[in-house]
Every structure is written in C-alpha cells, then in structure tokens.
Design a protein around this motif. Structure first.
Motif, PDB file in Angstrom:
ATOM      1  N   ALA A 199       0.851  -1.474  -0.075  1.00  0.00           N
ATOM      2  CA  ALA A 199      -0.023   0.075  -0.378  1.00  0.00           C
ATOM      3  C   ALA A 199       0.322   1.540   0.385  1.00  0.00           C
ATOM      4  O   ALA A 199       0.729   2.019  -1.085  1.00  0.00           O
ATOM      5  CB  ALA A 199      -0.476   0.019   1.406  1.00  0.00           C
ATOM      6  N   ALA A 200       2.321   1.457   1.126  1.00  0.00           N
ATOM      7  CA  ALA A 200       2.983   2.279   1.167  1.00  0.00           C
ATOM      8  C   ALA A 200       3.961   2.858  -0.892  1.00  0.00           C
ATOM      9  O   ALA A 200       4.107   3.868  -0.916  1.00  0.00           O
ATOM     10  CB  ALA A 200       4.264   2.881   1.988  1.00  0.00           C
ATOM     11  N   GLY A 201       4.375   1.976  -1.277  1.00  0.00           N
ATOM     12  CA  GLY A 201       4.307   1.541  -2.457  1.00  0.00           C
ATOM     13  C   GLY A 201       3.840   1.623  -3.676  1.00  0.00           C
ATOM     14  O   GLY A 201       3.875   2.846  -4.349  1.00  0.00           O
ATOM     15  N   ALA A 225      10.504   5.290  -2.829  1.00  0.00           N
ATOM     16  CA  ALA A 225      10.314   4.186  -2.802  1.00  0.00           C
ATOM     17  C   ALA A 225      10.725   3.340  -1.223  1.00  0.00           C
ATOM     18  O   ALA A 225      10.263   2.870  -0.237  1.00  0.00           O
ATOM     19  CB  ALA A 225      10.321   3.218  -3.524  1.00  0.00           C
ATOM     20  N   VAL A 226      12.202   3.225  -1.263  1.00  0.00           N
ATOM     21  CA  VAL A 226      12.785   3.041   0.275  1.00  0.00           C
ATOM     22  C   VAL A 226      11.561   3.532   1.192  1.00  0.00           C
ATOM     23  O   VAL A 226      11.904   3.069   2.509  1.00  0.00           O
ATOM     24  CB  VAL A 226      14.174   3.749  -0.074  1.00  0.00           C
ATOM     25  N   LEU A 227      12.270   5.747   0.965  1.00  0.00           N
ATOM     26  CA  LEU A 227      11.095   6.025   1.899  1.00  0.00           C
ATOM     27  C   LEU A 227       9.522   5.213   2.543  1.00  0.00           C
ATOM     28  O   LEU A 227       9.573   5.005   4.273  1.00  0.00           O
ATOM     29  CB  LEU A 227      10.939   7.128   2.191  1.00  0.00           C
ATOM     30  N   ALA A 228       8.874   5.081   1.477  1.00  0.00           N
ATOM     31  CA  ALA A 228       7.848   4.465   1.861  1.00  0.00           C
ATOM     32  C   ALA A 228       8.028   2.783   2.132  1.00  0.00           C
ATOM     33  O   ALA A 228       6.700   2.361   3.438  1.00  0.00           O
ATOM     34  CB  ALA A 228       6.912   4.274   0.944  1.00  0.00           C
ATOM     35  N   ARG A 229       9.135   2.089   1.944  1.00  0.00           N
ATOM     36  CA  ARG A 229       8.913   0.503   3.189  1.00  0.00           C
ATOM     37  C   ARG A 229       9.729   0.592   4.604  1.00  0.00           C
ATOM     38  O   ARG A 229       8.571  -0.627   5.103  1.00  0.00           O
ATOM     39  CB  ARG A 229      10.105  -0.121   1.835  1.00  0.00           C
ATOM     40  N   ARG A 230      10.055   1.712   4.270  1.00  0.00           N
ATOM     41  CA  ARG A 230      10.818   1.969   5.672  1.00  0.00           C
ATOM     42  C   ARG A 230      10.083   2.377   6.212  1.00  0.00           C
ATOM     43  O   ARG A 230       9.320   1.650   8.233  1.00  0.00           O
ATOM     44  CB  ARG A 230      12.110   3.075   5.628  1.00  0.00           C
ATOM     45  N   LEU A 231       8.912   3.511   6.285  1.00  0.00           N
ATOM     46  CA  LEU A 231       7.240   3.817   7.720  1.00  0.00           C
ATOM     47  C   LEU A 231       6.630   2.882   7.103  1.00  0.00           C
ATOM     48  O   LEU A 231       6.124   2.242   8.579  1.00  0.00           O
ATOM     49  CB  LEU A 231       6.850   5.312   6.664  1.00  0.00           C
ATOM     50  N   ALA A 232       6.475   2.094   6.908  1.00  0.00           N
ATOM     51  CA  ALA A 232       5.600   1.431   6.391  1.00  0.00           C
ATOM     52  C   ALA A 232       5.609  -0.310   7.420  1.00  0.00           C
ATOM     53  O   ALA A 232       5.574  -0.453   8.775  1.00  0.00           O
ATOM     54  CB  ALA A 232       5.513   0.139   4.939  1.00  0.00           C
ATOM     55  N   HIS A 233       7.141  -0.529   7.348  1.00  0.00           N
ATOM     56  CA  HIS A 233       7.631  -1.617   8.196  1.00  0.00           C
ATOM     57  C   HIS A 233       7.960  -1.047   9.330  1.00  0.00           C
ATOM     58  O   HIS A 233       6.810  -2.084  10.373  1.00  0.00           O
ATOM     59  CB  HIS A 233       8.781  -2.036   7.872  1.00  0.00           C
ATOM     60  N   ARG A 251       5.141  -0.868  15.240  1.00  0.00           N
ATOM     61  CA  ARG A 251       4.591  -0.312  15.999  1.00  0.00           C
ATOM     62  C   ARG A 251       3.487  -1.009  16.572  1.00  0.00           C
ATOM     63  O   ARG A 251       3.278  -1.610  17.847  1.00  0.00           O
ATOM     64  CB  ARG A 251       4.134   0.966  16.050  1.00  0.00           C
ATOM     65  N   ALA A 252       2.184  -1.457  15.859  1.00  0.00           N
ATOM     66  CA  ALA A 252       0.969  -1.859  15.527  1.00  0.00           C
ATOM     67  C   ALA A 252       1.137  -2.901  16.532  1.00  0.00           C
ATOM     68  O   ALA A 252      -0.320  -3.324  17.167  1.00  0.00           O
ATOM     69  CB  ALA A 252       0.364  -1.632  14.313  1.00  0.00           C
TER      70      ALA A 252
END
Length: 81
Positions: free
Chosen positions: A11-13, A57-65, A70-71
C-alpha cells in the motif's frame, strides 16, 4: 506480522508511486515516464525520475515496516481479556 507488513508495504509503495507521479506531472508539465528507455526522455529526466522514485520507495517501505512493528508491539502489549 509478516502479512500485515507485506500489505502495508504494498500500500505504501502504491501511494508513493502515485505521489511521485503527481508531483512529477505538476513540476514538469508532463506525465511521469513509464519507460525510462524511451528516446523521448532525456538522460537527465530518466536519472532524476529513477532517483526520486527509488528514494521515495525506500522511504515508504521503511515507514510501513516501522508502522507495522509499532502496531504489533501495541497489540502484543494489550492484556488478554
């Protein structure tokens, strides 16, 4: 956690790709390149688009991870009812 992380990453990608496309179109007046090997796209445009897309893409992947981690941590910390 693996399924949730995968879903969030996809989804983030997708969102990142849409955001880069919109920003590219607003800043250049042209739609985002689909084929970077197209002769109509200059080398500078191809390299710039690839660098921006890759970075986002790298930023989105890291933030999603991180968000998924956290969840999971919040879910694991809740006492069982």
């Amino acid at each position: 956690m693996k399924i949730g992380t995968a879903v969030l990453t996809l989804a983030a990608g997708w969102l990142a790709q849409k955001a880069v496309g919109m920003i590219w179109e607003k800043s250049t007046g042209r739609s985002a390149p689909k084929d970077l090997d197209n002769d109509e796209i200059t080398i500078v445009q191809a390299v710039t688009f690839a660098a921006v897309s890759g970075g986002v893409a790298v930023l989105a992947r890291r933030l999603a991870h991180r968000g998924a981690a956290r969840a999971v941590a919040r879910f694991a910390a809740k006492p069982a009812a």
